[in-house]
Design a protein around this motif. Structure first.
Motif, PDB file in Angstrom:
ATOM      1  N   ILE A 142       0.566  -0.930   0.158  1.00  0.00           N
ATOM      2  CA  ILE A 142       0.159  -0.059   0.434  1.00  0.00           C
ATOM      3  C   ILE A 142       0.833   0.967   0.330  1.00  0.00           C
ATOM      4  O   ILE A 142       2.131   1.040   1.308  1.00  0.00           O
ATOM      5  N   VAL A 143       0.798   2.150  -0.936  1.00  0.00           N
ATOM      6  CA  VAL A 143       1.644   3.191  -0.840  1.00  0.00           C
ATOM      7  C   VAL A 143       0.463   4.172  -1.358  1.00  0.00           C
ATOM      8  O   VAL A 143       0.243   4.558  -1.375  1.00  0.00           O
ATOM      9  N   GLY A 144       1.375   5.472  -0.720  1.00  0.00           N
ATOM     10  CA  GLY A 144       0.891   7.031  -0.928  1.00  0.00           C
ATOM     11  C   GLY A 144       1.434   7.893   0.368  1.00  0.00           C
ATOM     12  O   GLY A 144       2.629   7.563   1.051  1.00  0.00           O
ATOM     13  N   GLU A 145       1.245   8.899   0.308  1.00  0.00           N
ATOM     14  CA  GLU A 145       1.724  10.342   1.409  1.00  0.00           C
ATOM     15  C   GLU A 145       0.837   9.757   2.646  1.00  0.00           C
ATOM     16  O   GLU A 145       0.312   9.058   3.140  1.00  0.00           O
ATOM     17  N   SER A 146       1.815  10.429   3.670  1.00  0.00           N
ATOM     18  CA  SER A 146       1.663  10.042   5.218  1.00  0.00           C
ATOM     19  C   SER A 146       0.122  11.098   4.654  1.00  0.00           C
ATOM     20  O   SER A 146      -0.222  11.914   4.241  1.00  0.00           O
ATOM     21  N   GLY A 147      -0.731   9.983   5.570  1.00  0.00           N
ATOM     22  CA  GLY A 147      -2.271  10.631   5.880  1.00  0.00           C
ATOM     23  C   GLY A 147      -2.761  10.200   5.250  1.00  0.00           C
ATOM     24  O   GLY A 147      -4.338  10.970   5.005  1.00  0.00           O
ATOM     25  N   CYS A 148      -2.572   9.230   3.944  1.00  0.00           N
ATOM     26  CA  CYS A 148      -3.302   9.425   3.220  1.00  0.00           C
ATOM     27  C   CYS A 148      -4.722   8.211   3.917  1.00  0.00           C
ATOM     28  O   CYS A 148      -5.212   7.458   2.874  1.00  0.00           O
ATOM     29  N   VAL A 169       1.217 -10.661   2.280  1.00  0.00           N
ATOM     30  CA  VAL A 169       1.672  -9.740   3.218  1.00  0.00           C
ATOM     31  C   VAL A 169       1.015  -8.239   2.473  1.00  0.00           C
ATOM     32  O   VAL A 169       1.026  -8.645   1.438  1.00  0.00           O
ATOM     33  N   VAL A 170       0.840  -7.552   3.783  1.00  0.00           N
ATOM     34  CA  VAL A 170       0.146  -6.399   3.166  1.00  0.00           C
ATOM     35  C   VAL A 170       1.154  -5.455   4.465  1.00  0.00           C
ATOM     36  O   VAL A 170       1.661  -5.394   5.271  1.00  0.00           O
ATOM     37  N   PHE A 171       2.387  -4.669   3.238  1.00  0.00           N
ATOM     38  CA  PHE A 171       3.265  -3.945   3.310  1.00  0.00           C
ATOM     39  C   PHE A 171       2.606  -2.486   3.122  1.00  0.00           C
ATOM     40  O   PHE A 171       2.519  -2.194   1.955  1.00  0.00           O
ATOM     41  N   VAL A 172       3.019  -1.526   4.484  1.00  0.00           N
ATOM     42  CA  VAL A 172       2.774   0.083   4.064  1.00  0.00           C
ATOM     43  C   VAL A 172       3.591   0.348   4.022  1.00  0.00           C
ATOM     44  O   VAL A 172       4.863   0.261   4.510  1.00  0.00           O
ATOM     45  N   THR A 173       3.914   1.128   2.865  1.00  0.00           N
ATOM     46  CA  THR A 173       5.307   2.184   3.017  1.00  0.00           C
ATOM     47  C   THR A 173       4.966   3.601   1.783  1.00  0.00           C
ATOM     48  O   THR A 173       3.794   3.219   0.858  1.00  0.00           O
ATOM     49  N   HIS A 174       5.612   4.083   2.105  1.00  0.00           N
ATOM     50  CA  HIS A 174       5.799   5.038   1.232  1.00  0.00           C
ATOM     51  C   HIS A 174       7.092   5.273  -0.368  1.00  0.00           C
ATOM     52  O   HIS A 174       7.641   6.493  -0.471  1.00  0.00           O
ATOM     53  N   ASP A 175       7.828   4.388   0.079  1.00  0.00           N
ATOM     54  CA  ASP A 175       9.838   3.974  -0.197  1.00  0.00           C
ATOM     55  C   ASP A 175       9.247   3.514  -1.294  1.00  0.00           C
ATOM     56  O   ASP A 175       8.924   2.222  -1.875  1.00  0.00           O
ATOM     57  N   MET A 176       8.513   4.417  -2.860  1.00  0.00           N
ATOM     58  CA  MET A 176       9.010   3.225  -4.642  1.00  0.00           C
ATOM     59  C   MET A 176       9.856   2.286  -4.159  1.00  0.00           C
ATOM     60  O   MET A 176       9.472   1.147  -4.959  1.00  0.00           O
ATOM     61  N   GLY A 177      11.610   2.341  -4.430  1.00  0.00           N
ATOM     62  CA  GLY A 177      11.963   1.552  -4.135  1.00  0.00           C
ATOM     63  C   GLY A 177      12.231   0.147  -3.652  1.00  0.00           C
ATOM     64  O   GLY A 177      12.333  -0.425  -3.861  1.00  0.00           O
ATOM     65  N   VAL A 178      11.539   0.363  -2.188  1.00  0.00           N
ATOM     66  CA  VAL A 178      10.602  -0.874  -1.348  1.00  0.00           C
ATOM     67  C   VAL A 178       9.945  -1.529  -2.015  1.00  0.00           C
ATOM     68  O   VAL A 178      10.236  -2.559  -2.471  1.00  0.00           O
ATOM     69  N   VAL A 179       8.811  -1.035  -2.272  1.00  0.00           N
ATOM     70  CA  VAL A 179       7.718  -1.407  -3.460  1.00  0.00           C
ATOM     71  C   VAL A 179       8.633  -2.943  -5.284  1.00  0.00           C
ATOM     72  O   VAL A 179       7.895  -3.413  -5.287  1.00  0.00           O
ATOM     73  N   ALA A 180       8.885  -1.538  -5.668  1.00  0.00           N
ATOM     74  CA  ALA A 180       9.845  -2.415  -5.900  1.00  0.00           C
ATOM     75  C   ALA A 180      10.448  -4.144  -6.308  1.00  0.00           C
ATOM     76  O   ALA A 180      10.422  -4.576  -6.626  1.00  0.00           O
ATOM     77  N   GLU A 181      11.144  -3.679  -4.749  1.00  0.00           N
ATOM     78  CA  GLU A 181      11.486  -4.679  -4.610  1.00  0.00           C
ATOM     79  C   GLU A 181      11.129  -5.642  -4.051  1.00  0.00           C
ATOM     80  O   GLU A 181      11.036  -7.053  -3.953  1.00  0.00           O
ATOM     81  N   ILE A 182      10.103  -5.761  -3.119  1.00  0.00           N
ATOM     82  CA  ILE A 182       9.252  -6.869  -3.016  1.00  0.00           C
ATOM     83  C   ILE A 182       7.784  -7.159  -2.972  1.00  0.00           C
ATOM     84  O   ILE A 182       7.401  -8.142  -2.700  1.00  0.00           O
ATOM     85  N   ALA A 183       7.372  -6.150  -3.976  1.00  0.00           N
ATOM     86  CA  ALA A 183       5.834  -6.116  -4.090  1.00  0.00           C
ATOM     87  C   ALA A 183       4.938  -6.801  -5.152  1.00  0.00           C
ATOM     88  O   ALA A 183       5.819  -7.197  -6.232  1.00  0.00           O
ATOM     89  N   ASP A 184       4.696  -7.904  -5.437  1.00  0.00           N
ATOM     90  CA  ASP A 184       3.265  -8.472  -6.245  1.00  0.00           C
ATOM     91  C   ASP A 184       2.644  -7.847  -6.410  1.00  0.00           C
ATOM     92  O   ASP A 184       2.003  -7.653  -8.012  1.00  0.00           O
ATOM     93  N   ARG A 185       2.155  -7.090  -5.672  1.00  0.00           N
ATOM     94  CA  ARG A 185       0.519  -6.006  -6.545  1.00  0.00           C
ATOM     95  C   ARG A 185       0.881  -4.845  -5.715  1.00  0.00           C
ATOM     96  O   ARG A 185       1.547  -5.098  -4.717  1.00  0.00           O
ATOM     97  N   VAL A 186       0.524  -3.556  -6.028  1.00  0.00           N
ATOM     98  CA  VAL A 186       0.371  -2.281  -5.973  1.00  0.00           C
ATOM     99  C   VAL A 186      -0.964  -1.817  -5.415  1.00  0.00           C
ATOM    100  O   VAL A 186      -1.513  -1.741  -6.280  1.00  0.00           O
TER     101      VAL A 186
END
Lengths: 331, 297
Positions: free
Chosen positions: A39-45, A208-225
């Motif tokens: 799950i990606v987004g700015e703080s407070g989303c 795994v539900v992975f909350v982050t705002h770091d796109m680099g991390v997303v690219a590394e670990i996500a199956d879906r975004v």
């Protein structure tokens, strides 16, 4: 394959003295076994609030107004606190952002690692200690026997996050929620932790539900975004679709805001403006004041969710335009 | 392999003890606190071994040897108006002071802990709990104690009750404050996410985090409790004659201030030393238990 987690039309409100703030405004998503959803987004989303709703640990002034959260077909909303306590740590676990503060400074690692085992598996202290040593080995901590006797302040940040992971996975949960678990770590440690989580996920077959705002991390670990903006899901899709064919202007903006070291000409494209407050009522699409492609309809009507492909959805009127274009070209 | 592991565990156990020793070491660096500690330890020894240290019984009268001054041949602290040995009575008085102080403080701690933990953790009952505490705070302590004794009657047991009720609000506030700050920590959230129940979190994870302020409070409170016991007894609300209680002894001695001043002065010094000792030890503990102090030393 059957879905492990199904969230439908989840709405979360916060009560304040004056009004009700709508933090999460009707989001739906699902997660399969062995899959990682970022799950990606700015703080407070609303991304952290979403994960806290799943585990039932919203702050006391938060409430789930509507929707359904199903784990393995079991409805979680409406469960009593006791039933939830049995599920937490057992079927759903969570890893937190700050490994520095997420461990109790007054107790040894061993004491804290034994807790989930003694609560859920009703192990004796001795059995739990044995199992703790195994767990620490599993998360790649050297000298586990020694570490059990140490206090959190004697460990480095990366080691502490490994201990947190060991605690969360002690009872082999089927769903792991990770709320920015690598944000507070430096980059090399970050990569190690991500690798560890990925490996453990594969071993245990967790979702795994992975909350982050770091796109680099997303690219590394996500199956879906899943991209969230101001309490809504704006785009959801497989990781390569999101990175290679982003549809929503906000997703494009997020990807454009990732620095690129290789390309010296590259300069960061920032998204102008800032996210609306929870109490700002915006007519139409909640992103339109910041959107470079905003059209008339965006100011008037909140877009519906369009299917881009069978597993890729975008909540944007541009989609309708392209649909119409597509219709024209095919006819 | 097994052996080396257990050996390692043992060396680490020692390490854990070292942390405790560090606190003790820091306390022992404080000369004033050490003085206080010595006084308290001596007093405890006197209280326990009282019958072995004296050659009279505390209420044994000898009307041929009344009002002997300090330094008399058989009574080195003199005798009172009934010829009772003052040294004997002061030593037995230490017993009463320590027992009353200890039980009053423990009872007060239990009450204060329960109110403070519940009030700090559950927002819903916080208001009620804290209003009760405010109400108790509104009375001057000694007045509250006198009120309770007026209702329950005069006796040492009632003094214990009165002083413990008076200790509750202070303790409750300290504990509540600690709980309020600790429950917001991420590690409590982490424990919740692992399925720990409220009771488990409250007693197993939060309570041990507030021990330092509680220990300091209890030590300081001992001084107040002992002083108030004597004050109440002096006023005739606590221990009744002929009980060898320090306050009661001062009260008895005040009629003979001109002829035999030692009757009031000796127990007075005993009270003063005790209160002083507990206060400086409390101060020392507060410094020793505060990890930030380390840098200043």
């Amino acid at each position: 394959m059957k879905n492990l987690l199904e969230v439908e039309n989840l709405k979360v409100n916060f009560r304040t003295k004056k009004e009700r703030l709508r933090a999460v405004r009707g989001i739906s998503f699902s997660l399969k076994k062995g899959e990682t959803l970022c799950i990606v987004g700015e703080s407070g989303c609303g991304k952290s609030i979403t994960s806290l709703s799943i585990i039932g640990l919203l702050p006391s002034n938060g409430e789930i107004a509507e929707g359904s959260i199903k784990l393995d077909g079991n409805e979680l909303l409406g469960k009593t606190e006791n039933e939830l306590e049995i599920m937490r740590g057992n079927e759903i676990s969570m890893i937190f952002q700050e490994p520095m503060t997420a461990l109790n400074p007054t107790f040894t690692i061993g004491f804290q690692l034994r807790e989930p085992l003694m609560i859920h598996k009703k192990m004796s202290k001795k059995e739990a200690t044995k199992k703790s040593i195994e767990l620490l080995e599993k998360v790649g901590i050297p000298n586990p026997v020694e570490k059990l006797r140490q206090f959190p302040h004697e460990l480095s940040g990366g080691m502490r996050q490994r201990v947190m992971i060991a605690m969360a996975l002690a009872c082999e949960p089927s769903l792991l929620l990770a709320d920015e678990p690598t944000t507070a770590l430096d980059v090399t440690i970050q990569a190690q932790i991500l690798e560890l989580m990925d490996e453990l996920k594969r071993q245990m077959g967790m979702g795994v539900v992975f909350v982050t705002h770091d796109m680099g991390v997303v690219a590394e670990i996500a199956d879906r975004v899943m991209v969230m903006y101001a309490g809504e899901v704006v785009e959801i899709g497989d990781v390569d679709r999101i990175f290679n064919h982003p549809q929503h202007p906000y997703t494009k903006g997020l990807l454009g805001a990732v620095p690129n070291v290789d390309d010296e000409e590259h300069h960061l494209n920032i998204i102008p403006g800032s996210m609306p407050n929870l109490d700002d009522e915006i007519s139409g699409c909640r992103f339109h004041p910041r959107c470079p492609y905003a059209m008339d309809i965006c100011r008037k009507k909140n877009p519906t969710t369009f299917q881009v492909t069978s597993s890729h959805q975008s909540k944007c009127w541009l989609q309708e335009v392209t649909d119409v274009d597509r219709l024209h070209t095919t006819s | 392999m097994e052996n080396s592991a257990t050996a390692k565990l043992e060396t680490l156990k020692e390490k854990e003890e070292k942390i405790f020793l560090q606190t003790v070491k820091r306390l022992l660096k404080n000369k004033l606190a050490v003085t206080g500690l010595v006084i308290i330890i001596l007093q405890v020894i006197f209280a326990i071994l009282a019958p072995l240290l004296v050659s009279y019984s505390p209420n044994q009268q000898n009307l041929s040897e009344t009002n002997l001054g300090i330094g008399s041949s058989h009574h080195f602290l003199g005798t009172d108006n009934y010829g009772r040995d003052i040294w004997t009575r002061v030593v037995y008085g230490a017993r009463i002071s320590l027992i009353v102080g200890l039980s009053a403080v423990s009872l007060g701690l239990v009450g204060g802990l329960i109110l403070g933990l519940l009030g700090g953790y559950y927002r819903r009952i916080d208001g009620i709990v804290m209003r009760i505490v405010d109400l108790l705070f509104a009375f001057p302590g000694i007045l509250l104690a006198m009120l309770i004794i007026a209702i329950l009657g005069t006796s040492l047991v009632n003094v214990v009750i009165a002083i413990s009720v008076w200790s509750i609000p202070g303790c409750a506030r300290i504990v509540r404050g600690s709980v309020l700050s600790i429950k917001k920590q991420e590690y409590i959230m982490a424990m919740k996410s692992l399925g720990a129940s409220d009771i488990r979190i409250l007693f197993k994870h939060i309570l041990p985090n507030c021990t330092a302020p509680i220990i300091v409070f209890a030590t300081m409170r001992m001084a107040t409790a002992i002083l108030s016991t004597s004050a109440l007894s002096f006023l005739g609300l606590g221990a009744q004659p002929p009980t060898p209680e320090w306050g009661a002894m001062i009260a008895a001695g005040q009629d003979f201030m001109w002829d035999a001043p030692h009757m009031a002065i000796v127990p007075g010094i005993a009270i003063m030393l005790t209160v002083f000792a507990f206060n400086v030890v409390g101060d020392g503990l507060r410094d020793a238990l505060d990890p930030n102090m380390e840098m200043n030393m």
